[in-house]
Design a protein around this motif. Structure first.
Motif: not given
Length: 590
Positions: A348, A531, A535
């Motif tokens: 990511t 995640a 976030d």
């Protein structure tokens, strides 16, 4: 929204709004006896799923269990320091004696006119690694750090796959075995291979024991305990100096320096619990809950016989919302193994940014730290005294870094440390010769603080399934920096004595700029999933955007108010003495 459980220390079962340094907590009026307090440990349990950090907030973030666990695990840094720094004495430059008085030649110009004073002093003295063969002695440190690089990456990945305890035990065994065997090496080649092996073990042990120690501790104690581990490493180096002074030769020192690592093999296998964060990431929530229950019992916050807590990852949002997250810890681990541990660090944008900046920071910290140490290694006086003094200066730097991390934050403190090191080293280019040594020493103080902070910051930036891989890859960059530093010292012969300090200062300045791209982690839960990293950035962005378009309205809440409209102009009274608004209703509206 969701209500938080009462904070540790709450004794009244009444609605309460308390302000703390980290956050504002709203506490619900309990409708039954599920409310718990520090004075009622039997009720420190709830059927609602909680994250590990939230549970640590209930049972103690650094209680009796965590303190004893930390002392045992972090003590392994002494073993790392002894094996690493033993080469300062084992690989020391040989001392020469003139065969006849009045000799005017140098040992390399006229070898027959000189003799080595004590062949048992060092490996260079025993195998005559001098003059034209001096490069062979210098290569030993490079081989050691090459092994460190491989061990940090390989054994760091093994820790994420097979568990923290097993990886620590294997790392300690490799480090101890390589160092012990090197004491009996019959030749330079055998010694070099065994030092390389010891470097592999120490590289894995350093990153693995740091993660194992930190994963039992709550967020508010991470910076202090993290920087304390760097101080333990410095204390270990300081203690080695008198031990080395008492040793009759380098073989005895190589043997003794391996003993702490050897002692830690059974400690990791039999005397230390597995990390609950790693267990949860592997989908072994029941085992993680049992470990946490034991922590609560020893801390005195949970009674014997209390059911284990129901755990949730932080990926599902506040409170216990993580229980419904679509991606479990087992899925995270399985994905890591399928895609490759190192490759997952680039999966990511947030992880790519964190990985790239931390690789830069670790390289700059190690490059400047070892470079400044080597550049100051030709001081007059006793080798043992100079070494002890140069390592002891790191202790206040590490402790100051921990104090500033808690007060100011990780990001600002690390940027300031790199910036100060860069400015001080770069100033050596223009300062008078009499002030250059002082500026370089202050630069080493600053870079020591930066080196301590990157350990804490790195562990808090990466999610649990990739934390040890992130630590290993970052540590590998540090080893490359350590191997590159000696070559920079050679610039002194070509461009003058100030040139190396300018190069080291430039590295610190670049790292300072890179740190500004990272998020702050002070007071925030450690990410449990990939995640969570995305976030965290998204929440920060949304929070900044919402502050400009939303208003906070605060009004008294009573049973008769119901859904009555709130007066936006109603005054809000807050008492600093009680740090409480009283019973309030908070509403957010566009």
């Amino acid at each position: 929204g969701a209500w938080c459980p009462p904070p540790v220390g709450a004794t009244e079962k009444t609605p309460l709004c308390t302000a703390s340094r980290q956050r504002l907590r709203m506490v619900q009026q309990p409708s039954d006896d599920s409310c718990w307090s520090a004075e009622d440990p039997k009720k420190a349990h709830s059927d609602e799923a909680v994250t590990i950090d939230a549970y640590f907030g209930r049972i103690g973030e650094f209680g009796r269990y965590q303190r004893s666990h930390y002392a045992v695990v972090a003590g392994a840094w002494v073993a790392c320091a002894w094996i690493t720094f033993s080469m300062v004495f084992v690989n020391a430059r040989p001392a020469w004696l003139a065969v006849a008085e009045g000799t005017t030649t140098t040992p390399c110009d006229d070898p027959d006119a000189w003799t080595i004073a004590d062949t048992a002093q060092s490996v260079g003295a025993e195998w005559r690694l001098v003059c034209a063969d001096g490069y062979r002695r210098a290569s030993l440190d490079s081989l050691y750090f090459l092994g460190f690089l491989i061990g940090a990456s390989a054994l760091g990945a093994a820790s994420d796959r097979y568990g923290r305890r097993k990886a620590c035990a294997v790392s300690a065994g490799i480090a101890a075995g390589g160092s012990l065997a090197s004491a009996f090496a019959p030749s330079f080649g055998a010694f070099a291979v065994l030092r390389f092996l010891a470097g592999i073990g120490v590289g894995g042990l350093g990153s693995d024991c740091y993660v194992l120690a930190s994963e039992f501790i709550g967020p508010s104690w991470q910076s202090r305990t993290g920087n304390a581990q760097a101080a333990i490493f410095a204390v270990g180096g300081t203690l080695l100096a008198p031990v080395a002074l008492c040793m009759p030769g380098w073989r005895s020192l190589a043997l003794v320096s391996a003993l702490p690592a050897a002692a830690y093999v059974p400690v990791f296998l039999l005397g230390v619990a597995e990390s609950p964060r790693w267990l949860l990431a592997q989908g072994r929530a029941d085992e993680a809950a049992r470990v946490l229950l034991r922590v609560g019992v020893v801390n005195g916050a949970t009674a014997q016989g209390t059911p284990p807590p129901k755990l949730a990852t932080s990926g599902g949002g506040g409170g216990g919302g993580g229980a419904g997250a679509p991606t479990s810890g087992r899925d995270e681990a399985a994905g890591e193994l399928r895609c490759g541990a190192v490759g997952r660090l680039c999966s990511t944008a947030a992880l790519r940014r964190r990985t790239g900046v931390m690789v830069l920071c670790w390289f700059a910290a190690s490059f400047s730290y070892y470079g400044l140490s080597l550049n100051a290694g030709n001081l007059e006086g006793s080798l043992h005294a100079n070494f002890a003094l140069s390592v002891a200066v790191e202790i206040p730097a590490d402790l100051l870094a921990g104090w500033l991390c808690d007060r100011v934050g990780r990001k600002i403190t690390l940027a300031a440390a790199f910036g100060a090191a860069g400015a001080l080293c770069l100033s050596c280019a223009v300062l008078p010769a009499s002030l250059t040594a002082g500026a370089a020493m202050l630069g080493k103080f600053a870079i020591s603080a930066a080196f301590a902070i990157v350990f804490v910051y790195t562990a808090e930036l990466f999610p649990t399934p990739l934390r040890n891989v992130g630590m290993g890859v970052s540590s590998s960059a540090a080893r490359i920096g350590g191997m590159a530093a000696p070559s920079v010292i050679l610039l002194a012969d070509l461009l003058g004595a100030r040139a190396p300090n300018v190069v080291f200062g430039s590295a610190g300045a670049v790292a300072c700029c890179g740190v500004l791209l990272l998020p702050e982690t002070k007071g925030r839960p450690m990410p449990e999933t990939v995640a969570d990293c995305d976030d965290a950035r998204g929440r920060s962005s949304r929070r900044r955007n919402s502050m400009s378009t939303r208003k906070l309205r605060v009004a008294p809440l009573s049973e008769s108010d119901g859904d009555a409209p709130v007066d936006e102009g109603a005054p809000v009274v807050w008492s600093p003495a009680s740090e409480s608004f009283g019973t309030t209703q908070l509403q957010l509206s566009n």
